[in-house]
Design a protein around this motif. Structure first.
Motif, PDB file in Angstrom:
ATOM      1  N   ASN A  38       0.655  -1.584   0.048  1.00 45.28           N
ATOM      2  CA  ASN A  38      -0.021  -0.066   0.550  1.00 45.28           C
ATOM      3  C   ASN A  38       0.970   1.511  -0.401  1.00 45.28           C
ATOM      4  O   ASN A  38       0.116   2.248   0.118  1.00 45.28           O
ATOM      5  N   VAL A  39       2.121   1.441   0.025  1.00 42.12           N
ATOM      6  CA  VAL A  39       2.914   2.094  -0.785  1.00 42.12           C
ATOM      7  C   VAL A  39       2.845   2.389  -1.759  1.00 42.12           C
ATOM      8  O   VAL A  39       2.758   1.637  -3.089  1.00 42.12           O
ATOM      9  N   ARG A 312      -3.399  -1.047   8.925  1.00 41.96           N
ATOM     10  CA  ARG A 312      -5.934  -1.650   8.538  1.00 41.96           C
ATOM     11  C   ARG A 312      -6.244  -0.496   7.424  1.00 41.96           C
ATOM     12  O   ARG A 312      -7.261  -1.126   6.357  1.00 41.96           O
ATOM     13  N   GLN A 313      -6.200   1.170   7.847  1.00 44.96           N
ATOM     14  CA  GLN A 313      -7.311   1.078   7.469  1.00 44.96           C
ATOM     15  C   GLN A 313      -6.773   1.800   6.221  1.00 44.96           C
ATOM     16  O   GLN A 313      -7.805   1.825   5.373  1.00 44.96           O
ATOM     17  N   VAL A 314      -5.983   1.513   5.895  1.00 46.34           N
ATOM     18  CA  VAL A 314      -5.069   2.041   3.772  1.00 46.34           C
ATOM     19  C   VAL A 314      -6.092   0.569   3.245  1.00 46.34           C
ATOM     20  O   VAL A 314      -6.569   0.645   2.130  1.00 46.34           O
ATOM     21  N   LEU A 319      -9.227  -1.802  -0.153  1.00 46.41           N
ATOM     22  CA  LEU A 319     -10.851  -2.990  -0.535  1.00 46.41           C
ATOM     23  C   LEU A 319     -12.490  -2.360  -0.922  1.00 46.41           C
ATOM     24  O   LEU A 319     -12.633  -2.567  -1.832  1.00 46.41           O
ATOM     25  N   GLU A 320     -12.318  -1.126  -0.365  1.00 47.38           N
ATOM     26  CA  GLU A 320     -13.726  -0.480  -0.660  1.00 47.38           C
ATOM     27  C   GLU A 320     -13.349   0.501  -1.674  1.00 47.38           C
ATOM     28  O   GLU A 320     -14.705   1.011  -1.909  1.00 47.38           O
TER      29      GLU A 320
END
Length: 335
Positions: A38-39, A312-314, A319-320
């Motif tokens: 996620n970077v 977790r939030q990223v 996914l959303e």
């Protein structure tokens, strides 16, 4: 009476001694292996030659055509002792290797006057262009006069005197459009370190409570090639009111925002603010900032603010369907 004073003094000392413990509980070590997917990696195709650097908290640099624009000069993460006493150590050795490779700074913006957004301005002043501009609220500029008064090549631009217009760097490589923002509450609905400075400081601010917020601004940022907009960015400093969203979207009729840099220090407060601004602005990409722990020295492991739950939030927001990512402090990407 003496006994009551002794009890009061003991309780006060106990509370003060608990402050570092409380601050330490606000952060946790970040597992980079779990975050690597996620970077933000930048772009290899259609590369425009723009380089974006992230130094932690909200400290960002944009470099193009031999010139650099800097937002919120802060990288040093002073210790608890330093921020409570105002006796800050020399952290120049940390930033110097990056300054040596950085193009000269022609433009600086500061979102607001808290220490974690402008404490390290003097280090970056070593790498400036003649007639460089510093843009912020008048309150924040007054707090920095001890640094800028002896630098005649710096031009101060209080936003209150330059409302509702683009402000260009002297070399015309960058321009910014300030928009009002609301600093998010720290505890419940309570904001700390509010207020404005009305007189210039004869010496630099010291302990944390001397760094007043002033007025908070976000910035629309254009990278320019003569009269052409190469890319457009948005650096958000808090909650965007409706009037600011309207300004941003009116300007998007000319050029869409490539990347929105959104603060994410608290998963509920920042999460709601991010979703509100994203749904209305619809940028191509989002990079979260202000998630990393700023109560920890720079030579230690990277830590995130616990309430951000950033790993977790990223992952969840990706996914959303949200195009979100982060940058690791002291890294650079190309666009």
């Amino acid at each position: 009476m003496k006994r009551n004073k002794a009890i009061f003094a003991s309780v006060f000392i106990l509370l003060i001694s608990l402050v570092p413990v409380k601050l330490m509980s606000l952060s946790k070590k970040i597992e980079l292996d779990g975050l690597s997917a996620n970077v933000y990696k930048g772009e290899t195709e259609n590369n425009h030659g723009i380089k974006i650097g992230f130094y932690g908290t909200s400290c960002l640099t944009f470099s193009y055509n031999g010139s650099t624009y800097l937002n919120d000069p802060f990288f040093s993460n002073p210790s608890y002792y330093e921020i409570l006493t105002g006796k800050y150590k020399d952290h120049s050795s940390v930033i110097n290797p990056y300054l040596n490779k950085m193009d000269s700074i022609s433009l600086v913006t500061i979102t607001h006057g808290h220490y974690d957004h402008c404490l390290d301005f003097p280090y970056f002043m070593k790498k400036y262009t003649d007639n460089a501009k510093i843009i912020s609220s008048n309150s924040t500029l007054l707090s920095l006069t001890a640094y800028t008064d002896n630098k005649k090549s710096w031009n101060e631009y209080p936003i209150e005197n330059n409302k509702n217009k683009w402000i260009y760097s002297a070399d015309k490589v960058f321009r910014v459009f300030p928009v009002r923002s609301n600093h998010q509450a720290h505890i419940g609905k309570i904001k700390l370190l509010t207020g404005e400075n009305i007189n210039p400081f004869s010496k630099a601010p010291g302990p944390v409570w001397q760094w007043k917020e002033g007025i908070t601004y976000s910035y629309i940022v254009d990278v320019m090639n003569q009269d052409e907009i190469v890319d457009r960015f948005l650096i958000i400093a808090g909650d965007l009111p409706e009037e600011s969203i309207h300004i941003i979207n009116e300007l998007q009729k000319e050029k869409r925002i490539k990347i929105m840099f959104s603060p994410f220090w608290h998963k509920q407060k920042s999460g709601a603010a991010f979703q509100y601004s994203y749904n209305l602005v619809k940028p191509e990409q989002v990079i979260f900032h202000h998630w990393n722990n700023f109560f920890n020295n720079t030579d230690q492991e990277i830590e995130c603010i616990r309430s951000s739950d950033i790993v977790r939030q990223v992952a969840e927001k990706k996914l959303e369907g949200y195009p979100v990512s982060i940058m690791i402090p002291f890294t650079e990407v190309s666009l």
